[in-house]
Design a protein around this motif. Sequence first.
Motif, PDB file in Angstrom:
ATOM      1  N   LYS A  53       0.824  -1.215   0.000  1.00  0.00           N
ATOM      2  CA  LYS A  53       0.000   0.000   0.000  1.00  0.00           C
ATOM      3  C   LYS A  53       0.854   1.259   0.000  1.00  0.00           C
ATOM      4  O   LYS A  53       0.471   2.282  -0.558  1.00  0.00           O
ATOM      5  N   ALA A  54       2.023   1.190   0.621  1.00  0.00           N
ATOM      6  CA  ALA A  54       2.939   2.329   0.667  1.00  0.00           C
ATOM      7  C   ALA A  54       3.866   2.358  -0.549  1.00  0.00           C
ATOM      8  O   ALA A  54       4.740   3.222  -0.638  1.00  0.00           O
ATOM      9  N   ALA A  55       3.685   1.407  -1.465  1.00  0.00           N
ATOM     10  CA  ALA A  55       4.536   1.264  -2.652  1.00  0.00           C
ATOM     11  C   ALA A  55       6.002   1.029  -2.268  1.00  0.00           C
ATOM     12  O   ALA A  55       6.912   1.392  -2.999  1.00  0.00           O
ATOM     13  N   ASP A  56       6.223   0.412  -1.117  1.00  0.00           N
ATOM     14  CA  ASP A  56       7.573   0.042  -0.670  1.00  0.00           C
ATOM     15  C   ASP A  56       7.786  -1.423  -1.058  1.00  0.00           C
ATOM     16  O   ASP A  56       7.692  -2.330  -0.226  1.00  0.00           O
ATOM     17  N   TYR A  57       8.054  -1.627  -2.334  1.00  0.00           N
ATOM     18  CA  TYR A  57       8.093  -2.984  -2.868  1.00  0.00           C
ATOM     19  C   TYR A  57       9.302  -3.783  -2.398  1.00  0.00           C
ATOM     20  O   TYR A  57       9.230  -5.001  -2.304  1.00  0.00           O
ATOM     21  N   ASN A  58      10.386  -3.123  -2.063  1.00  0.00           N
ATOM     22  CA  ASN A  58      11.536  -3.856  -1.514  1.00  0.00           C
ATOM     23  C   ASN A  58      11.193  -4.448  -0.155  1.00  0.00           C
ATOM     24  O   ASN A  58      11.520  -5.606   0.126  1.00  0.00           O
ATOM     25  N   ALA A  59      10.522  -3.672   0.670  1.00  0.00           N
ATOM     26  CA  ALA A  59      10.104  -4.177   1.981  1.00  0.00           C
ATOM     27  C   ALA A  59       9.073  -5.291   1.817  1.00  0.00           C
ATOM     28  O   ALA A  59       9.092  -6.275   2.557  1.00  0.00           O
ATOM     29  N   ALA A  60       8.182  -5.120   0.840  1.00  0.00           N
ATOM     30  CA  ALA A  60       7.175  -6.154   0.589  1.00  0.00           C
ATOM     31  C   ALA A  60       7.837  -7.470   0.207  1.00  0.00           C
ATOM     32  O   ALA A  60       7.465  -8.530   0.711  1.00  0.00           O
ATOM     33  N   LEU A  61       8.825  -7.402  -0.689  1.00  0.00           N
ATOM     34  CA  LEU A  61       9.524  -8.627  -1.096  1.00  0.00           C
ATOM     35  C   LEU A  61      10.265  -9.275   0.072  1.00  0.00           C
ATOM     36  O   LEU A  61      10.266 -10.500   0.207  1.00  0.00           O
ATOM     37  N   ALA A  62      10.881  -8.458   0.914  1.00  0.00           N
ATOM     38  CA  ALA A  62      11.597  -8.998   2.076  1.00  0.00           C
ATOM     39  C   ALA A  62      10.625  -9.706   3.020  1.00  0.00           C
ATOM     40  O   ALA A  62      10.907 -10.814   3.498  1.00  0.00           O
ATOM     41  N   SER A  63       9.458  -9.097   3.251  1.00  0.00           N
ATOM     42  CA  SER A  63       8.466  -9.718   4.126  1.00  0.00           C
ATOM     43  C   SER A  63       7.873 -10.974   3.492  1.00  0.00           C
ATOM     44  O   SER A  63       7.611 -11.958   4.182  1.00  0.00           O
ATOM     45  N   LEU A  64       7.674 -10.946   2.185  1.00  0.00           N
ATOM     46  CA  LEU A  64       7.172 -12.129   1.486  1.00  0.00           C
ATOM     47  C   LEU A  64       8.167 -13.287   1.589  1.00  0.00           C
ATOM     48  O   LEU A  64       7.772 -14.438   1.787  1.00  0.00           O
ATOM     49  N   LYS A  65       9.447 -12.967   1.477  1.00  0.00           N
ATOM     50  CA  LYS A  65      10.482 -14.009   1.582  1.00  0.00           C
ATOM     51  C   LYS A  65      10.457 -14.636   2.980  1.00  0.00           C
ATOM     52  O   LYS A  65      10.500 -15.864   3.114  1.00  0.00           O
ATOM     53  N   THR A  66      10.361 -13.800   3.989  1.00  0.00           N
ATOM     54  CA  THR A  66      10.292 -14.295   5.366  1.00  0.00           C
ATOM     55  C   THR A  66       9.056 -15.162   5.562  1.00  0.00           C
ATOM     56  O   THR A  66       9.124 -16.239   6.153  1.00  0.00           O
ATOM     57  N   LEU A  67       7.943 -14.693   5.044  1.00  0.00           N
ATOM     58  CA  LEU A  67       6.689 -15.419   5.173  1.00  0.00           C
ATOM     59  C   LEU A  67       6.746 -16.761   4.448  1.00  0.00           C
ATOM     60  O   LEU A  67       6.262 -17.771   4.952  1.00  0.00           O
ATOM     61  N   ALA A  68       7.353 -16.790   3.287  1.00  0.00           N
ATOM     62  CA  ALA A  68       7.438 -18.015   2.486  1.00  0.00           C
ATOM     63  C   ALA A  68       8.279 -19.097   3.155  1.00  0.00           C
ATOM     64  O   ALA A  68       8.122 -20.278   2.864  1.00  0.00           O
ATOM     65  N   GLN A  69       9.149 -18.707   4.061  1.00  0.00           N
ATOM     66  CA  GLN A  69      10.026 -19.669   4.726  1.00  0.00           C
ATOM     67  C   GLN A  69       9.369 -20.372   5.905  1.00  0.00           C
ATOM     68  O   GLN A  69       9.964 -21.257   6.502  1.00  0.00           O
ATOM     69  N   GLN A  70       8.139 -20.000   6.229  1.00  0.00           N
ATOM     70  CA  GLN A  70       7.440 -20.638   7.334  1.00  0.00           C
ATOM     71  C   GLN A  70       7.055 -22.068   6.943  1.00  0.00           C
ATOM     72  O   GLN A  70       6.586 -22.311   5.839  1.00  0.00           O
ATOM     73  N   ALA A  71       7.244 -22.984   7.833  1.00  0.00           N
ATOM     74  CA  ALA A  71       7.011 -24.402   7.538  1.00  0.00           C
ATOM     75  C   ALA A  71       5.529 -24.792   7.550  1.00  0.00           C
ATOM     76  O   ALA A  71       5.142 -25.732   6.866  1.00  0.00           O
TER      77      ALA A  71
END
Length: 107
Positions: A53-71
């Motif tokens: 929503k803030a158009a901070d796509y680098n932060a979004a990708l970093a959070s998505l990567k963290t989220l994707a690593q959840q088992a």
Amino acid sequence: MKTLILSCCAVLALTLFGCAKKSEVDTAKLEKSFATAEPADKSQATKVVDAVKAADYNAALASLKTLAQQAKLTPEQKSAIEDVTAQVQKVLSEAISKAAEGGQKAL
């Protein structure tokens, strides 16, 4: 020469950040799939949505990567993460292309 380089950088910055459309990434599927998730995962998904929503796509990708690593992700959650990641990467790619075009025009 120095002025030309600074002009190119200004065009690049404006193109990447000033002209970004905030509605290009649909996070509804992600929000729905994490609505009943564990608090830590839900919090991470909220970070993704807020960054988009803030158009901070680098932060979004970093959070998505963290989220994707959840088992303990469900197939629906994994699919939502992949979908939003692809959308964010597309927006970034388009912004880079526009910036390159702007840089070429400035030269």
